[in-house]
Design a protein around this motif. Structure first.
Motif, short mmCIF file in Angstrom:
data_model
loop_
_atom_site.label_atom_id
_atom_site.label_comp_id
_atom_site.label_asym_id
_atom_site.label_seq_id
_atom_site.Cartn_x
_atom_site.Cartn_y
_atom_site.Cartn_z
N ALA A 65 0.83 -1.20 0.00
CA ALA A 65 0.00 0.00 0.00
C ALA A 65 0.86 1.25 0.00
N GLY A 66 1.88 1.25 -0.84
CA GLY A 66 2.71 2.44 -0.99
C GLY A 66 3.81 2.60 0.06
N ARG A 67 3.80 1.75 1.08
CA ARG A 67 4.81 1.84 2.12
C ARG A 67 5.88 0.77 1.90
N ALA A 68 7.13 1.12 2.20
CA ALA A 68 8.22 0.15 2.10
C ALA A 68 8.28 -0.68 3.37
N VAL A 69 8.21 -1.98 3.20
CA VAL A 69 8.27 -2.90 4.33
C VAL A 69 9.36 -3.92 4.06
N TYR A 70 10.12 -4.25 5.10
CA TYR A 70 11.22 -5.19 4.92
C TYR A 70 10.97 -6.49 5.68
N GLU A 71 11.59 -7.56 5.18
CA GLU A 71 11.51 -8.83 5.87
C GLU A 71 12.79 -9.62 5.61
N PHE A 77 -8.49 9.22 -20.71
CA PHE A 77 -8.98 8.12 -21.55
C PHE A 77 -8.79 8.39 -23.05
N SER A 78 -8.03 9.42 -23.37
CA SER A 78 -7.77 9.70 -24.79
C SER A 78 -6.68 8.79 -25.33
N LYS A 79 -5.92 8.18 -24.42
CA LYS A 79 -4.90 7.22 -24.87
C LYS A 79 -4.74 6.12 -23.84
N HIS A 80 -4.42 4.93 -24.32
CA HIS A 80 -4.30 3.81 -23.40
C HIS A 80 -2.84 3.61 -23.01
N GLU A 81 -2.45 4.22 -21.89
CA GLU A 81 -1.06 4.11 -21.45
C GLU A 81 -0.99 4.12 -19.93
N HIS A 82 0.10 3.63 -19.42
CA HIS A 82 0.34 3.77 -18.00
C HIS A 82 0.88 5.16 -17.75
N PHE A 83 0.47 5.76 -16.65
CA PHE A 83 0.95 7.12 -16.37
C PHE A 83 0.99 7.35 -14.87
N ASP A 84 1.72 8.37 -14.46
CA ASP A 84 1.73 8.74 -13.04
C ASP A 84 1.13 10.13 -12.84
N ALA A 85 0.88 10.46 -11.60
CA ALA A 85 0.20 11.72 -11.29
C ALA A 85 0.98 12.91 -11.83
N ASP A 86 2.27 12.86 -11.69
CA ASP A 86 3.10 13.98 -12.07
C ASP A 86 3.01 14.28 -13.57
N THR A 87 3.11 13.22 -14.35
CA THR A 87 2.99 13.36 -15.81
C THR A 87 1.65 13.98 -16.16
N LEU A 88 0.62 13.49 -15.52
CA LEU A 88 -0.72 13.98 -15.80
C LEU A 88 -0.83 15.47 -15.47
N ILE A 89 -0.29 15.86 -14.35
CA ILE A 89 -0.31 17.26 -13.94
C ILE A 89 0.38 18.12 -14.99
N ASP A 90 1.54 17.65 -15.43
CA ASP A 90 2.28 18.35 -16.47
C ASP A 90 1.45 18.51 -17.74
N GLU A 91 0.95 17.41 -18.23
CA GLU A 91 0.22 17.41 -19.49
C GLU A 91 -0.99 18.32 -19.42
N LEU A 92 -1.70 18.24 -18.32
CA LEU A 92 -2.91 19.05 -18.19
C LEU A 92 -2.58 20.54 -18.12
N ARG A 116 -7.01 1.77 -12.38
CA ARG A 116 -6.39 0.88 -11.42
C ARG A 116 -5.07 1.53 -11.03
N LYS A 117 -4.73 1.42 -9.77
CA LYS A 117 -3.49 2.02 -9.29
C LYS A 117 -2.47 0.93 -9.02
N LEU A 118 -1.28 1.08 -9.58
CA LEU A 118 -0.22 0.10 -9.35
C LEU A 118 0.90 0.76 -8.55
N ASP A 119 1.63 -0.05 -7.79
CA ASP A 119 2.82 0.46 -7.14
C ASP A 119 4.03 -0.17 -7.78
N ILE A 120 4.70 0.57 -8.64
CA ILE A 120 5.87 0.04 -9.32
C ILE A 120 7.10 0.64 -8.70
N ALA A 121 7.90 -0.19 -8.06
CA ALA A 121 9.15 0.29 -7.46
C ALA A 121 8.91 1.53 -6.61
N GLY A 122 7.85 1.48 -5.82
CA GLY A 122 7.57 2.58 -4.91
C GLY A 122 6.83 3.76 -5.52
#
Lengths: 168, 168
Positions: A92-98, B43-58, B87-93
DNA sequence: TGTCTTATTGAGACATAGACTCAACACAAA
DNA sequence: TTTGTGTTGAGTCTATGTCTCAATAAGACA
């Protein structure tokens, strides 16, 4: 744990600290007091933890000259992950270690109610993973599989509010 | 996409914006200009994006009175996830978003080299997940499965440095 | 179409996790 | 013991996201 040794198990005779020393030496890094204190503490109990908790505990443990600073905790955690002693999860967005070193492969069930993590192991999972990867010619280095839901306990105590900020 | 309709598919006749309006109304919320602009763009394009990119683009898109502020972007993303449109993903934090509404279930291969996400679907995965959960009497609400590794392309161009901060 | 209630917005401050900088320090090799 | 260099801790900085609050605008109703 498995009934038979694999190549991976051979080195398990080494303590985490010894294993870490190996890693440090191989990288030309030094075995220092803060790193020793941190590793000893982290491997003194088998639990999931986050950087913040660790920082707290360490500063409580040794307030004097033996305390370990925030930057050092972060730096060491990164090293321990690199060394293969710890595994880092994103819950859930938090870094957890094990613990990783000497601990069997597993994935997690995450209870979104009480925030507890439950471990499980599945042989098939790795097979599926590898099959999919092979299909796309993807070279796998690892995976993160977290199943979200509600644990038995929380299902029963329904909506009675309980441990919220408790340990993850 | 599947060959036959499921109950889920019935409402796919609605555009994302229409679907979102349904959600807003059901919650007593208002259909506002900023929300419209944001949904249209997302929804104008089907891509993964983050909040920051969206803020920039808008902010680039409409500098004048039609711009959407940072807080509103964050608020709307949360709503869109709640509404089942994203859907929200957590990729590498990092928090990464993708279309959910009208899009088939899938999981991801994540190339740690070029940071690209590749989608795949596996029936077996859900089966394993449900079997494990059943065993532990865990009520599943969802899961996150991300396979880390190196994609074909990056395997070939080996260690030639390329797109680093490119799109996820 | 005008009025009014109330959700929503945007500006900017705030929060949090974690990374960076750099002078003082301490490990370990000679 | 000396010395070169990796490491540390204090403090600062950054990134991502949240909160507050006065001004604004949906949209229900007259």
């Amino acid at each position: 744990m498995s009934d038979q040794f694999t190549l991976e198990d051979v080195n398990v005779a080494l303590s985490p600290m010894e294993r870490f020393e190996e890693y440090l030496q191989s990288k030309g890094k030094r075995v220092t007091q803060p790193r020793r204190i941190l590793v000893d503490h982290v491997f003194s109990k088998h639990e999931h933890f986050d950087a913040d908790t660790l920082i707290d505990e360490l500063s409580k443990m040794a307030a004097g000259p033996n305390r370990v600073s925030r930057p050092t905790v972060y730096r060491s955690l990164t090293e321990l992950v690199e060394a293969g002693l710890l595994r880092k999860l994103d819950i859930a967005g938090r870094a957890v270690y094990e613990h990783d070193y000497g601990y069997p492969d597993h994935d997690h069930l995450y209870c979104t109610q009480c925030q507890q993590l439950f471990e499980f192991h599945s042989e098939e999972l790795a097979k599926i993973r590898d099959a999919v990867a092979k299909e796309q010619h993807f070279r796998v280095t690892g995976h993160k599989f977290i199943v979200n839901g509600v644990c038995v306990e929380c299902q029963h105590k329904a909506r009675r509010p309980k441990r919220k900020v408790d340990l993850i």
